[in-house]
Design a protein around this motif. Structure first.
Motif, PDB file in Angstrom:
ATOM      1  N   ILE A   1     -11.430  -2.081   0.461  1.00 12.88           N
ATOM      2  CA  ILE A   1     -10.902  -0.733   0.616  1.00 12.88           C
ATOM      3  C   ILE A   1     -11.953   0.210   0.058  1.00 12.88           C
ATOM      4  N   GLY A   2     -12.350   1.174   0.820  1.00 14.96           N
ATOM      5  CA  GLY A   2     -13.386   2.104   0.375  1.00 14.96           C
ATOM      6  C   GLY A   2     -13.091   3.509   0.842  1.00 14.96           C
ATOM      7  N   SER A   3     -13.953   4.381   0.496  1.00 18.38           N
ATOM      8  CA  SER A   3     -13.823   5.787   0.865  1.00 18.38           C
ATOM      9  C   SER A   3     -14.361   5.988   2.274  1.00 18.38           C
ATOM     10  N   THR A   4     -13.919   7.053   2.927  1.00 16.40           N
ATOM     11  CA  THR A   4     -14.418   7.352   4.258  1.00 16.40           C
ATOM     12  C   THR A   4     -15.717   8.157   4.200  1.00 16.40           C
ATOM     13  N   GLU A   5     -16.111   8.491   3.046  1.00 10.52           N
ATOM     14  CA  GLU A   5     -17.372   9.236   2.896  1.00 10.52           C
ATOM     15  C   GLU A   5     -18.548   8.298   3.122  1.00 10.52           C
ATOM     16  N   SER A   6     -19.721   8.880   3.384  1.00  8.60           N
ATOM     17  CA  SER A   6     -20.905   8.076   3.683  1.00  8.60           C
ATOM     18  C   SER A   6     -21.378   7.244   2.507  1.00  8.60           C
ATOM     19  N   SER A   7     -20.978   7.567   1.334  1.00  6.99           N
ATOM     20  CA  SER A   7     -21.382   6.772   0.167  1.00  6.99           C
ATOM     21  C   SER A   7     -20.247   5.848  -0.254  1.00  6.99           C
ATOM     22  N   ALA A   8     -19.633   5.205   0.695  1.00  2.00           N
ATOM     23  CA  ALA A   8     -18.484   4.348   0.440  1.00  2.00           C
ATOM     24  C   ALA A   8     -18.863   3.176  -0.452  1.00  2.00           C
ATOM     25  N   GLN A   9     -18.001   2.918  -1.404  1.00  2.00           N
ATOM     26  CA  GLN A   9     -18.172   1.783  -2.296  1.00  2.00           C
ATOM     27  C   GLN A   9     -16.815   1.116  -2.481  1.00  2.00           C
ATOM     28  N   HIS A  10     -16.869  -0.179  -2.692  1.00  2.00           N
ATOM     29  CA  HIS A  10     -15.625  -0.915  -2.901  1.00  2.00           C
ATOM     30  C   HIS A  10     -15.023  -0.558  -4.244  1.00  2.00           C
ATOM     31  N   ILE A  11     -13.705  -0.486  -4.279  1.00  2.00           N
ATOM     32  CA  ILE A  11     -13.032  -0.271  -5.558  1.00  2.00           C
ATOM     33  C   ILE A  11     -12.768  -1.630  -6.188  1.00  2.00           C
ATOM     34  N   SER A  12     -12.303  -1.648  -7.387  1.00  2.00           N
ATOM     35  CA  SER A  12     -12.028  -2.879  -8.114  1.00  2.00           C
ATOM     36  C   SER A  12     -11.003  -3.716  -7.348  1.00  2.00           C
ATOM     37  N   GLY A  13     -11.262  -4.991  -7.161  1.00  2.00           N
ATOM     38  CA  GLY A  13     -10.381  -5.905  -6.442  1.00  2.00           C
ATOM     39  C   GLY A  13     -10.651  -5.970  -4.949  1.00  2.00           C
ATOM     40  N   SER A  14     -11.676  -5.224  -4.516  1.00  2.00           N
ATOM     41  CA  SER A  14     -12.004  -5.190  -3.098  1.00  2.00           C
ATOM     42  C   SER A  14     -13.430  -5.685  -2.936  1.00  2.00           C
ATOM     43  N   PRO A  15     -13.769  -6.425  -1.903  1.00  2.00           N
ATOM     44  CA  PRO A  15     -12.904  -6.919  -0.833  1.00  2.00           C
ATOM     45  C   PRO A  15     -12.031  -8.081  -1.309  1.00  2.00           C
ATOM     46  N   PHE A  16     -11.024  -8.390  -0.562  1.00  2.00           N
ATOM     47  CA  PHE A  16     -10.126  -9.498  -0.872  1.00  2.00           C
ATOM     48  C   PHE A  16      -9.742 -10.208   0.421  1.00  2.00           C
ATOM     49  N   THR A  17      -9.208 -11.410   0.278  1.00  2.00           N
ATOM     50  CA  THR A  17      -8.805 -12.209   1.438  1.00  2.00           C
ATOM     51  C   THR A  17      -7.306 -12.036   1.659  1.00  2.00           C
ATOM     52  N   LEU A  18      -6.950 -11.834   2.906  1.00  2.00           N
ATOM     53  CA  LEU A  18      -5.552 -11.701   3.275  1.00  2.00           C
ATOM     54  C   LEU A  18      -5.265 -12.712   4.382  1.00  2.00           C
ATOM     55  N   VAL A  19      -4.325 -13.596   4.148  1.00  2.00           N
ATOM     56  CA  VAL A  19      -3.942 -14.579   5.155  1.00  2.00           C
ATOM     57  C   VAL A  19      -2.715 -14.034   5.892  1.00  2.00           C
ATOM     58  N   VAL A  20      -2.812 -13.926   7.220  1.00  2.00           N
ATOM     59  CA  VAL A  20      -1.717 -13.400   8.030  1.00  2.00           C
ATOM     60  C   VAL A  20      -1.096 -14.566   8.810  1.00  2.00           C
ATOM     61  N   PHE A  21       0.201 -14.747   8.651  1.00  2.00           N
ATOM     62  CA  PHE A  21       0.927 -15.804   9.344  1.00  2.00           C
ATOM     63  C   PHE A  21       1.678 -15.208  10.532  1.00  2.00           C
ATOM     64  N   PRO A  22       1.901 -15.998  11.565  1.00  2.00           N
ATOM     65  CA  PRO A  22       2.698 -15.497  12.694  1.00  2.00           C
ATOM     66  C   PRO A  22       4.103 -15.131  12.231  1.00  2.00           C
ATOM     67  N   SER A  23       4.701 -14.180  12.890  1.00  2.00           N
ATOM     68  CA  SER A  23       6.082 -13.803  12.623  1.00  2.00           C
ATOM     69  C   SER A  23       6.995 -14.833  13.288  1.00  2.00           C
ATOM     70  N   PHE A  24       8.285 -14.552  13.338  1.00  2.00           N
ATOM     71  CA  PHE A  24       9.239 -15.460  13.968  1.00  2.00           C
ATOM     72  C   PHE A  24       9.011 -15.513  15.474  1.00  2.00           C
ATOM     73  N   SER A  25       9.390 -16.623  16.084  1.00  2.00           N
ATOM     74  CA  SER A  25       9.295 -16.733  17.541  1.00  2.00           C
ATOM     75  C   SER A  25      10.091 -15.597  18.162  1.00  2.00           C
ATOM     76  N   ASN A  26       9.566 -15.104  19.276  1.00  2.00           N
ATOM     77  CA  ASN A  26      10.120 -13.916  19.889  1.00  2.00           C
ATOM     78  C   ASN A  26      10.270 -14.127  21.384  1.00  2.00           C
ATOM     79  N   VAL A  27      11.296 -13.515  21.966  1.00  2.00           N
ATOM     80  CA  VAL A  27      11.564 -13.627  23.401  1.00  2.00           C
ATOM     81  C   VAL A  27      10.399 -13.084  24.221  1.00  2.00           C
TER      82      VAL A  27
END
Length: 182
Positions: A1-27
């Motif tokens: 997570i960083g700033s949108t400015e041209s001198s963007a830098q990561h804040i503490s705890g960033s970057p990080f890994t996020l695991v995304v699982f599928p949601s429930f089966s859907n019609v």
């Protein structure tokens, strides 16, 4: 997570890994596939493949509990629960003995999934002599004249077979009276 400015830098705890699982089966995401099932022969088993997917088309996580897909077959008045065969893939089976047009509907949570319902044509199987009958014949015939008879050819399940596919041979009970022919 960083700033949108041209001198963007990561804040503490960033970057990080996020695991995304599928949601429930859907019609809307799950798909019934029936490419090989459009035409089947009476008495043979046809399989319907079902892909369990969520609302954005992610395949289901195989470690999740199995979903409950139902396969409803019209005319056969039969409902079966599809069985998980591997990971997010399920299989519904369809077997009809009565020839004709059927509709197969794959249901999840009370609604049809993508690719369902679809039409299936069940054709008669092979000739079963024990189920075939002569339905009309003359009680008498005149020598040298034509005598017509009607045969109702049936398969193992009693379905009518097309006369175009049948060849019958006749023989006389009295060998002294030959039938015309080659």
């Amino acid at each position: 997570i960083g700033s949108t400015e041209s001198s963007a830098q990561h804040i503490s705890g960033s970057p990080f890994t996020l695991v995304v699982f599928p949601s429930f089966s859907n019609v809307e995401g799950s798909i019934a596939r029936s490419e090989k099932v459009k035409i089947v022969v009476a008495g043979s088993t046809a399989n319907i493949t079902i892909e369990a997917r969520d609302q954005v088309s992610n395949l289901q996580d195989p470690s999740k509990p199995a979903d409950s897909f139902s396969c409803i077959f019209t005319r056969a008045q039969e409902t079966q629960t599809a069985v998980r065969i591997e990971g997010p893939f399920y299989q519904g089976q369809f077997m009809a003995t009565l020839s004709g047009s059927y509709e197969v509907d794959v249901i999840l949570f009370g609604s049809s999934i993508v690719g369902s319902p679809f039409a299936v044509q069940v054709l008669p199987s092979t000739l079963a002599v024990q189920n075939s009958v002569i339905t009309r014949y003359p009680p008498h015939a005149i020598a040298g004249s034509r005598a017509l008879l009607s045969i109702s050819a049936r398969d193992t399940f009693g379905n009518r077979l097309s006369a175009a596919d049948m060849k019958f041979e006749l023989s006389a009970a009295n060998p002294a009276v030959p039938l015309p022919g080659p």
